[in-house]
Write a protein that holds these residues in place. Structure first.
Motif, mmCIF file in Angstrom:
data_model
loop_
_atom_site.group_PDB
_atom_site.id
_atom_site.type_symbol
_atom_site.label_atom_id
_atom_site.label_comp_id
_atom_site.label_asym_id
_atom_site.label_seq_id
_atom_site.Cartn_x
_atom_site.Cartn_y
_atom_site.Cartn_z
ATOM 1 N N ILE A 240 12.143 24.584 34.905
ATOM 2 C CA ILE A 240 11.749 25.555 35.779
ATOM 3 C C ILE A 240 13.180 26.366 35.986
ATOM 4 N N ILE A 241 12.991 27.657 35.618
ATOM 5 C CA ILE A 241 14.321 28.409 35.940
ATOM 6 C C ILE A 241 14.134 29.705 36.579
ATOM 7 N N GLY A 242 12.817 30.062 36.800
ATOM 8 C CA GLY A 242 12.429 31.022 37.874
ATOM 9 C C GLY A 242 12.563 32.488 37.036
ATOM 10 N N ALA A 243 12.957 32.604 35.880
ATOM 11 C CA ALA A 243 13.204 34.021 35.249
ATOM 12 C C ALA A 243 11.723 34.376 34.820
ATOM 13 N N TYR A 244 11.623 35.778 34.701
ATOM 14 C CA TYR A 244 10.405 36.290 34.244
ATOM 15 C C TYR A 244 10.786 37.470 33.446
ATOM 16 N N SER A 245 10.028 38.097 32.553
ATOM 17 C CA SER A 245 10.102 39.160 31.557
ATOM 18 C C SER A 245 8.868 40.011 31.336
ATOM 19 N N ILE A 246 9.109 41.493 31.255
ATOM 20 C CA ILE A 246 7.868 42.158 30.617
ATOM 21 C C ILE A 246 8.236 42.874 29.413
ATOM 22 N N ALA A 247 7.072 42.690 28.495
ATOM 23 C CA ALA A 247 7.333 42.920 27.055
ATOM 24 C C ALA A 247 6.328 43.801 26.366
ATOM 25 N N SER A 248 6.641 44.763 25.706
ATOM 26 C CA SER A 248 5.597 45.504 24.765
ATOM 27 C C SER A 248 6.015 45.324 23.435
ATOM 28 N N SER A 249 4.554 45.026 22.518
ATOM 29 C CA SER A 249 5.109 45.410 21.089
ATOM 30 C C SER A 249 4.076 46.233 20.619
ATOM 31 N N GLY A 250 4.501 47.689 20.455
ATOM 32 C CA GLY A 250 3.661 48.528 19.921
ATOM 33 C C GLY A 250 2.502 49.248 20.817
ATOM 34 N N ALA A 251 2.581 48.753 22.112
ATOM 35 C CA ALA A 251 1.387 48.905 23.078
ATOM 36 C C ALA A 251 1.987 50.133 23.814
ATOM 37 N N SER A 252 1.166 51.189 24.001
ATOM 38 C CA SER A 252 1.279 52.314 25.151
ATOM 39 C C SER A 252 0.728 51.819 26.714
ATOM 40 N N ALA A 253 1.603 51.612 27.511
ATOM 41 C CA ALA A 253 1.164 51.273 28.864
ATOM 42 C C ALA A 253 1.909 51.918 29.927
ATOM 43 N N SER A 254 1.162 51.927 31.110
ATOM 44 C CA SER A 254 1.607 52.502 32.421
ATOM 45 C C SER A 254 1.477 51.417 33.350
ATOM 46 N N LEU A 255 2.400 50.811 34.277
ATOM 47 C CA LEU A 255 2.138 49.798 35.030
ATOM 48 C C LEU A 255 2.531 50.375 36.452
ATOM 49 N N SER A 256 1.550 50.185 37.488
ATOM 50 C CA SER A 256 1.815 50.619 38.692
ATOM 51 C C SER A 256 2.593 49.898 39.679
ATOM 52 N N SER A 257 2.692 48.459 39.328
ATOM 53 C CA SER A 257 3.349 47.746 40.300
ATOM 54 C C SER A 257 3.469 46.276 39.522
ATOM 55 N N VAL A 258 4.603 45.585 39.703
ATOM 56 C CA VAL A 258 4.820 44.137 39.350
ATOM 57 C C VAL A 258 5.147 43.519 40.567
ATOM 58 N N ILE A 259 4.625 42.646 40.810
ATOM 59 C CA ILE A 259 4.638 41.413 42.279
ATOM 60 C C ILE A 259 4.704 40.118 41.571
ATOM 61 N N VAL A 260 5.904 39.425 42.386
ATOM 62 C CA VAL A 260 6.151 38.184 41.929
ATOM 63 C C VAL A 260 6.138 37.338 43.138
ATOM 64 N N LEU A 261 5.193 36.266 43.008
ATOM 65 C CA LEU A 261 4.831 35.356 44.203
ATOM 66 C C LEU A 261 5.567 33.906 43.685
ATOM 67 N N THR A 262 6.197 33.492 44.832
ATOM 68 C CA THR A 262 6.508 31.976 44.594
ATOM 69 C C THR A 262 5.779 31.077 45.440
ATOM 70 N N THR A 263 5.460 29.980 44.971
ATOM 71 C CA THR A 263 4.799 28.800 45.785
ATOM 72 C C THR A 263 5.367 27.464 45.553
ATOM 73 N N PRO A 264 5.155 26.785 46.575
ATOM 74 C CA PRO A 264 5.853 25.726 46.718
ATOM 75 C C PRO A 264 5.107 24.343 45.741
ATOM 76 N N GLY A 265 5.838 23.335 45.462
ATOM 77 C CA GLY A 265 5.282 22.107 44.699
ATOM 78 C C GLY A 265 6.052 20.873 45.001
ATOM 79 N N PRO A 266 6.102 20.034 44.123
ATOM 80 C CA PRO A 266 6.710 18.531 44.235
ATOM 81 C C PRO A 266 8.262 18.865 44.253
ATOM 82 N N LYS A 267 8.769 19.892 43.788
ATOM 83 C CA LYS A 267 10.060 19.742 43.816
ATOM 84 C C LYS A 267 10.781 20.921 44.995
ATOM 85 N N TYR A 268 9.761 21.852 45.322
ATOM 86 C CA TYR A 268 10.230 22.495 46.596
ATOM 87 C C TYR A 268 8.991 22.451 47.603
ATOM 88 N N PRO A 269 8.739 21.297 48.277
ATOM 89 C CA PRO A 269 7.550 21.460 48.995
ATOM 90 C C PRO A 269 7.750 22.275 50.377
#
Length: 269
Positions: A240-269
């Motif tokens: 788990i490194i917590g990185a993220y990406s947004i990629a397009s391959s030949g698409a035409s797209a419009s994004l109104s928002s990107v929201i990133v949520l984190t949740t706890p688990g066994p390593k970070y209770p």
């Protein structure tokens, strides 16, 4: 009047008509206790992004009660947009509404542009976040005002670059229409057919890594109105490194928002 300690400058009283000091009077301020001079309101519910617990989902009541109902603490993610209702500990790690061109400074890559409160591409594009988020679980939610796949694809990547390693959720054009593909590079893959829709119809692409004491999995979703399509896989790599990406391959797209949520688990209770 505030009294300064010896050697410290005297600070002025707060303006009772402008509690957050952002130049917007309380009566007109959509976040009267949170400094937000731009007054940006992504979901149009009269609550500014700076203090809205569901930035991209209208929730004028700001209800956050599903955790309380099971004797847990409110987690600050409103009921209207909570992917884990009844489970506490979720946090908004990052928010991109594309209201300011400066938001591109958080990313590295090419092909995406910010224009008119949207993130746009008309072909090949890839942005990777410069600084990842800490947490066992990561939910990346990309809201699209339009996406025309033609012979292309739109991909969210978690914990890798999506080329050499990582987990990918891809919305692509298939032989019988659109497909949602969940994939761990070097591991499993799962595909689900997505009901046909107008390219101009808003929809949401979600990439969700869930780590529990029992399993580690990737769930991909396409949400359109009340319809949700899912594809999921059990993961091999538990890095788990917590990185993220947004990629397009030949698409035409419009994004109104990107929201990133984190949740706890066994390593970070």
């Amino acid at each position: 009047m505030l009294i300064a300690c010896e050697g410290e400058p005297m600070l002025p009283d707060a303006d009772p008509d402008d509690l957050d000091g952002d130049g917007i009077a309380n009566a007109s301020d959509n976040c009267e206790r949170q400094n937000n001079p731009d007054q940006h309101d992504e979901d149009g519910d009269a609550i500014g992004d700076a203090c809205d617990n569901c930035v991209a989902t209208a929730n004028p009541t700001q209800a956050d009660t599903t955790e309380v109902a099971v004797n847990a603490f409110e987690d600050g993610v409103g009921d209207a947009c909570d992917y884990r209702p009844g489970l506490a500990g979720d946090q908004v790690g990052a928010l991109f509404t594309w209201a300011a061109p400066e938001q591109m400074n958080a990313w590295t890559g090419t092909g995406w542009t910010i224009d008119g409160d949207e993130l746009r591409t008309t072909g090949t594009a890839r942005w990777q976040i410069k600084r990842g988020e800490m947490g066992d679980g990561l939910i990346v939610v990309a809201r699209m005002t339009s996406v025309d796949l033609a012979n292309g694809a739109l991909t969210l990547v978690i914990d890798g670059d999506g080329i050499n390693a990582g987990l990918t959720c891809t919305l692509q054009q298939g032989s019988g229409g659109e497909e949602l593909v969940a994939r761990e590079l070097g591991g499993a893959m799962s595909t689900a057919n997505v009901p046909a829709s107008d390219p101009l119809m808003p929809r949401t692409l979600v990439a969700w890594r869930r780590l529990t004491r029992v399993t580690d999995e990737l769930e991909c979703r396409v949400e359109r109105g009340t319809t949700t399509t899912e594809a999921s896989i059990v993961l091999i790599d538990d890095t788990i490194i917590g990185a993220y990406s947004i990629a397009s391959s030949g698409a035409s797209a419009s994004l109104s928002s990107v929201i990133v949520l984190t949740t706890p688990g066994p390593k970070y209770p």
